[in-house]
Design a protein around this motif. Structure first.
Motif, PDB file in Angstrom:
ATOM      1  N   PHE A  12     -56.309 -31.010  -9.225  1.00  0.00           N
ATOM      2  CA  PHE A  12     -55.449 -31.950  -8.519  1.00  0.00           C
ATOM      3  C   PHE A  12     -55.055 -31.481  -7.124  1.00  0.00           C
ATOM      4  N   GLU A  49     -52.826 -33.525  -4.531  1.00  0.00           N
ATOM      5  CA  GLU A  49     -51.547 -32.965  -4.075  1.00  0.00           C
ATOM      6  C   GLU A  49     -51.439 -33.078  -2.561  1.00  0.00           C
ATOM      7  N   PHE A  77     -50.950 -36.774  -1.532  1.00  0.00           N
ATOM      8  CA  PHE A  77     -49.624 -37.290  -1.870  1.00  0.00           C
ATOM      9  C   PHE A  77     -48.542 -36.604  -1.040  1.00  0.00           C
ATOM     10  N   LEU A 104     -45.307 -37.055  -6.899  1.00  0.00           N
ATOM     11  CA  LEU A 104     -46.733 -36.820  -7.153  1.00  0.00           C
ATOM     12  C   LEU A 104     -47.292 -35.681  -6.304  1.00  0.00           C
ATOM     13  N   ALA A 105     -46.513 -35.223  -5.333  1.00  0.00           N
ATOM     14  CA  ALA A 105     -47.032 -34.275  -4.347  1.00  0.00           C
ATOM     15  C   ALA A 105     -46.926 -32.838  -4.813  1.00  0.00           C
ATOM     16  N   ASP A 106     -47.348 -32.595  -6.010  1.00  0.00           N
ATOM     17  CA  ASP A 106     -47.259 -31.245  -6.563  1.00  0.00           C
ATOM     18  C   ASP A 106     -48.277 -31.128  -7.684  1.00  0.00           C
ATOM     19  N   GLU A 107     -49.135 -30.140  -7.556  1.00  0.00           N
ATOM     20  CA  GLU A 107     -50.228 -29.991  -8.512  1.00  0.00           C
ATOM     21  C   GLU A 107     -49.698 -29.852  -9.946  1.00  0.00           C
ATOM     22  N   LEU A 134     -48.717 -33.191 -11.268  1.00  0.00           N
ATOM     23  CA  LEU A 134     -49.893 -34.008 -11.552  1.00  0.00           C
ATOM     24  C   LEU A 134     -50.530 -33.573 -12.865  1.00  0.00           C
ATOM     25  N   GLU A 135     -50.519 -32.271 -13.106  1.00  0.00           N
ATOM     26  CA  GLU A 135     -51.062 -31.773 -14.373  1.00  0.00           C
ATOM     27  C   GLU A 135     -50.195 -32.217 -15.553  1.00  0.00           C
ATOM     28  N   TYR A 144     -51.094 -35.750 -16.224  1.00  0.00           N
ATOM     29  CA  TYR A 144     -52.398 -35.818 -16.891  1.00  0.00           C
ATOM     30  C   TYR A 144     -52.273 -35.451 -18.367  1.00  0.00           C
ATOM     31  N   GLU A 145     -51.538 -34.406 -18.611  1.00  0.00           N
ATOM     32  CA  GLU A 145     -51.374 -33.940 -19.991  1.00  0.00           C
ATOM     33  C   GLU A 145     -50.659 -34.987 -20.843  1.00  0.00           C
ATOM     34  N   GLN A 156     -53.124 -37.550 -21.823  1.00  0.00           N
ATOM     35  CA  GLN A 156     -54.044 -37.071 -22.846  1.00  0.00           C
ATOM     36  C   GLN A 156     -53.376 -37.038 -24.219  1.00  0.00           C
ATOM     37  N   PHE A 184     -48.312 -25.186 -20.678  1.00  0.00           N
ATOM     38  CA  PHE A 184     -48.383 -24.735 -19.296  1.00  0.00           C
ATOM     39  C   PHE A 184     -47.909 -23.292 -19.113  1.00  0.00           C
ATOM     40  N   ASN A 219     -49.767 -47.714 -12.731  1.00  0.00           N
ATOM     41  CA  ASN A 219     -50.758 -48.739 -12.372  1.00  0.00           C
ATOM     42  C   ASN A 219     -50.358 -49.513 -11.123  1.00  0.00           C
ATOM     43  N   GLU A 254     -59.216 -46.088  -9.747  1.00  0.00           N
ATOM     44  CA  GLU A 254     -59.878 -44.797  -9.941  1.00  0.00           C
ATOM     45  C   GLU A 254     -58.877 -43.737 -10.392  1.00  0.00           C
ATOM     46  N   LEU A 255     -57.756 -43.703  -9.720  1.00  0.00           N
ATOM     47  CA  LEU A 255     -56.745 -42.705 -10.071  1.00  0.00           C
ATOM     48  C   LEU A 255     -56.032 -43.053 -11.363  1.00  0.00           C
ATOM     49  N   ILE A 270     -57.605 -41.587 -14.304  1.00  0.00           N
ATOM     50  CA  ILE A 270     -57.249 -40.199 -14.614  1.00  0.00           C
ATOM     51  C   ILE A 270     -55.937 -40.167 -15.376  1.00  0.00           C
ATOM     52  N   PHE A 271     -55.030 -41.052 -14.975  1.00  0.00           N
ATOM     53  CA  PHE A 271     -53.711 -41.075 -15.596  1.00  0.00           C
ATOM     54  C   PHE A 271     -53.588 -42.243 -16.564  1.00  0.00           C
TER      55      PHE A 271
END
Lengths: 108, 108
Positions: free
Chosen positions: A8, A12, A15, B18-21, B24-25, B28-29, B32, B45, B84, B90-91, B94-95
């Motif tokens: 990501f 990042e 964003f 959203l501006a932080d890896e 974002l992880e 994503y998690e 999932q 994590f 959404n 596309e993004l 992922i989410f």
DNA sequence: CTTATATATCAATTTTTTTTGATTTAACAA
DNA sequence: TTGTTAAATCAAAAAAAATTGATATATAAG
């Protein structure tokens, strides 16, 4: 089989670039006006030259805007393709060039 | 007639979230796994409880995730509708929750 | 060449965000 | 009630980002 965890870092960065009201306003203004030089943006936002340069660089590095140099002038414009790939239709409509809004898009 | 200039404060907040890896992880998690409690996320994590709480709060305040409390446990999940509305297809893919991916979506 | 203009870059400072460890709160179990 | 667990919150420290004013670069004009 497990889905590969996406990296990501790139998102990042993008964003982060969007995570500032001033930069969002710059993006919006570029959409409204198309190619615009830094000096015009300075007037529009009443902001210092170095500050504006700083914010433009962040957007540029994130590939959300594009730069074209003509002599001593630098013209910036939105990178519409990149924005469309990143943001929802609703949001793209805010950041979509005026001339493209009336067209055959499902939104706007 | 001129278009009213949108106010970008709300978007700034969402993009900041959203501006932080790491965040974002987390997003994503959550896609999932669906509803997940903080203690599970801590293990996944390998991150301290207060740090995780901090990041979850930022996502929650931006309305990108939702919280449900059951006894002492707090379960977090993605706010798919909000995501959404904000991000490109596309993004969103992922989410997007695993169970929704195989469906009748044009993407994924 | 000299000067002026547009813009980028730099270094120092200020502001904001993140991390850390400790404390608090709330629910539950014994 | 007492002890335990899950998770939020707080305050201090550290790290990252933004602002500012000065300087540098590059093009163009005289």
């Amino acid at each position: 089989m497990e889905a590969v965890k996406p990296t990501f870092q790139l998102y990042e960065k993008k964003f982060k670039a969007l995570a500032d009201e001033k930069r969002l306003e710059i993006m919006y203004e570029l959409c409204q006006r198309g190619k615009t030089c830094v000096c015009d943006l300075m007037e529009i936002f009443g902001v210092s030259q170095s500050k504006l340069s700083y914010h433009l660089k962040i957007l540029l590095d994130a590939n959300l805007i594009e730069k074209e140099t003509k002599g001593t002038w630098n013209y910036y414009d939105i990178n519409e393709k990149e924005v469309n790939n990143l943001l929802s239709e609703e949001l793209c409509c805010i950041f979509r060039k005026v001339e493209n809004k009336a067209g055959n898009n499902s939104c706007c």
